[in-house]
Design a protein around this motif. Structure first.
Motif, PDB file in Angstrom:
ATOM      1  N   MET A   1       0.852  -1.177   0.000  1.00 22.63           N
ATOM      2  CA  MET A   1       0.000   0.000   0.000  1.00 22.63           C
ATOM      3  C   MET A   1       0.895   1.237   0.000  1.00 22.63           C
ATOM      4  O   MET A   1       1.920   1.262   0.673  1.00 22.63           O
ATOM      5  N   ARG A   2       0.489   2.246  -0.721  1.00 15.92           N
ATOM      6  CA  ARG A   2       1.247   3.498  -0.759  1.00 15.92           C
ATOM      7  C   ARG A   2       1.265   4.164   0.609  1.00 15.92           C
ATOM      8  O   ARG A   2       0.306   4.060   1.376  1.00 15.92           O
ATOM      9  N   LEU A   3       2.360   4.845   0.903  1.00 21.27           N
ATOM     10  CA  LEU A   3       2.535   5.512   2.189  1.00 21.27           C
ATOM     11  C   LEU A   3       1.450   6.548   2.436  1.00 21.27           C
ATOM     12  O   LEU A   3       0.826   6.565   3.508  1.00 21.27           O
ATOM     13  N   ASP A   4       1.185   7.419   1.473  1.00 23.21           N
ATOM     14  CA  ASP A   4       0.187   8.475   1.680  1.00 23.21           C
ATOM     15  C   ASP A   4      -1.207   7.886   1.905  1.00 23.21           C
ATOM     16  O   ASP A   4      -1.964   8.375   2.744  1.00 23.21           O
ATOM     17  N   LYS A   5      -1.530   6.802   1.219  1.00 19.16           N
ATOM     18  CA  LYS A   5      -2.831   6.158   1.410  1.00 19.16           C
ATOM     19  C   LYS A   5      -2.926   5.522   2.796  1.00 19.16           C
ATOM     20  O   LYS A   5      -3.951   5.633   3.467  1.00 19.16           O
ATOM     21  N   PHE A   6      -1.854   4.868   3.242  1.00 20.09           N
ATOM     22  CA  PHE A   6      -1.848   4.271   4.578  1.00 20.09           C
ATOM     23  C   PHE A   6      -2.054   5.334   5.657  1.00 20.09           C
ATOM     24  O   PHE A   6      -2.853   5.146   6.578  1.00 20.09           O
ATOM     25  N   LEU A   7      -1.350   6.452   5.551  1.00 21.23           N
ATOM     26  CA  LEU A   7      -1.463   7.505   6.565  1.00 21.23           C
ATOM     27  C   LEU A   7      -2.871   8.086   6.611  1.00 21.23           C
ATOM     28  O   LEU A   7      -3.387   8.405   7.678  1.00 21.23           O
ATOM     29  N   LYS A   8      -3.525   8.180   5.466  1.00 24.89           N
ATOM     30  CA  LYS A   8      -4.885   8.700   5.415  1.00 24.89           C
ATOM     31  C   LYS A   8      -5.885   7.684   5.965  1.00 24.89           C
ATOM     32  O   LYS A   8      -6.721   8.003   6.804  1.00 24.89           O
ATOM     33  N   LEU A   9      -5.784   6.422   5.523  1.00 25.63           N
ATOM     34  CA  LEU A   9      -6.722   5.395   5.976  1.00 25.63           C
ATOM     35  C   LEU A   9      -6.594   5.114   7.468  1.00 25.63           C
ATOM     36  O   LEU A   9      -7.577   4.851   8.149  1.00 25.63           O
ATOM     37  N   SER A  10      -5.372   5.176   7.988  1.00 25.84           N
ATOM     38  CA  SER A  10      -5.151   4.921   9.415  1.00 25.84           C
ATOM     39  C   SER A  10      -5.468   6.156  10.260  1.00 25.84           C
ATOM     40  O   SER A  10      -5.452   6.083  11.482  1.00 25.84           O
ATOM     41  N   ARG A  11      -5.723   7.261   9.593  1.00 24.83           N
ATOM     42  CA  ARG A  11      -6.061   8.527  10.230  1.00 24.83           C
ATOM     43  C   ARG A  11      -4.931   9.096  11.083  1.00 24.83           C
ATOM     44  O   ARG A  11      -5.154   9.845  12.017  1.00 24.83           O
ATOM     45  N   VAL A  12      -3.693   8.732  10.741  1.00 21.98           N
ATOM     46  CA  VAL A  12      -2.535   9.370  11.358  1.00 21.98           C
ATOM     47  C   VAL A  12      -2.470  10.808  10.848  1.00 21.98           C
ATOM     48  O   VAL A  12      -2.192  11.733  11.594  1.00 21.98           O
ATOM     49  N   ILE A  13      -2.750  10.969   9.556  1.00 19.92           N
ATOM     50  CA  ILE A  13      -2.860  12.287   8.924  1.00 19.92           C
ATOM     51  C   ILE A  13      -4.217  12.314   8.238  1.00 19.92           C
ATOM     52  O   ILE A  13      -4.586  11.370   7.538  1.00 19.92           O
ATOM     53  N   LYS A  14      -4.975  13.378   8.433  1.00 27.03           N
ATOM     54  CA  LYS A  14      -6.366  13.398   7.987  1.00 27.03           C
ATOM     55  C   LYS A  14      -6.555  13.457   6.478  1.00 27.03           C
ATOM     56  O   LYS A  14      -7.528  12.930   5.962  1.00 27.03           O
ATOM     57  N   ARG A  15      -5.645  14.113   5.773  1.00 25.58           N
ATOM     58  CA  ARG A  15      -5.826  14.266   4.328  1.00 25.58           C
ATOM     59  C   ARG A  15      -4.656  13.653   3.576  1.00 25.58           C
ATOM     60  O   ARG A  15      -3.504  13.812   3.959  1.00 25.58           O
ATOM     61  N   ARG A  16      -4.976  12.984   2.482  1.00 26.73           N
ATOM     62  CA  ARG A  16      -3.935  12.326   1.691  1.00 26.73           C
ATOM     63  C   ARG A  16      -2.986  13.332   1.062  1.00 26.73           C
ATOM     64  O   ARG A  16      -1.786  13.072   0.954  1.00 26.73           O
TER      65      ARG A  16
END
Length: 91
Positions: free
Chosen positions: A1-16
């Protein structure tokens, strides 16, 4: 999975888009290597994310394509959360 997508889906960062900007600025490492937004994230990877005055270290536990809000925290485990000291407060 792409890093930016993981951070968004996991809600570590709210926006991709914000996740992409932070990664492309070199403020995220995966297992000690600088990562771009298109870098692949795998289970058991260790991510270090540098926000303004905070550094967050997480371990990837699970990769899911569809995530409910309540299940987002099951995708990672926080290993360390460090804050930079405010040196102006000491002056």
């Amino acid at each position: 999975m792409r890093l930016d997508k993981f951070l968004k889906l996991s809600r570590v960062i709210k926006r991709r888009t914000v996740a992409k900007e932070i990664a492309d600025q070199g403020r995220i490492t995966i297992n000690g290597n600088k990562a771009k937004s298109s870098s692949n994230v795998n289970v058991n990877d260790k991510l270090v994310i540098s926000f303004g005055n905070k550094t967050l270290t997480i371990q990837v536990l699970n990769l899911m394509e569809i995530v409910k809000k309540d299940d987002a925290d099951k995708m990672y485990k926080v290993i360390n959360e460090a804050y930079a000291r405010d040196f102006n407060a000491e002056l």
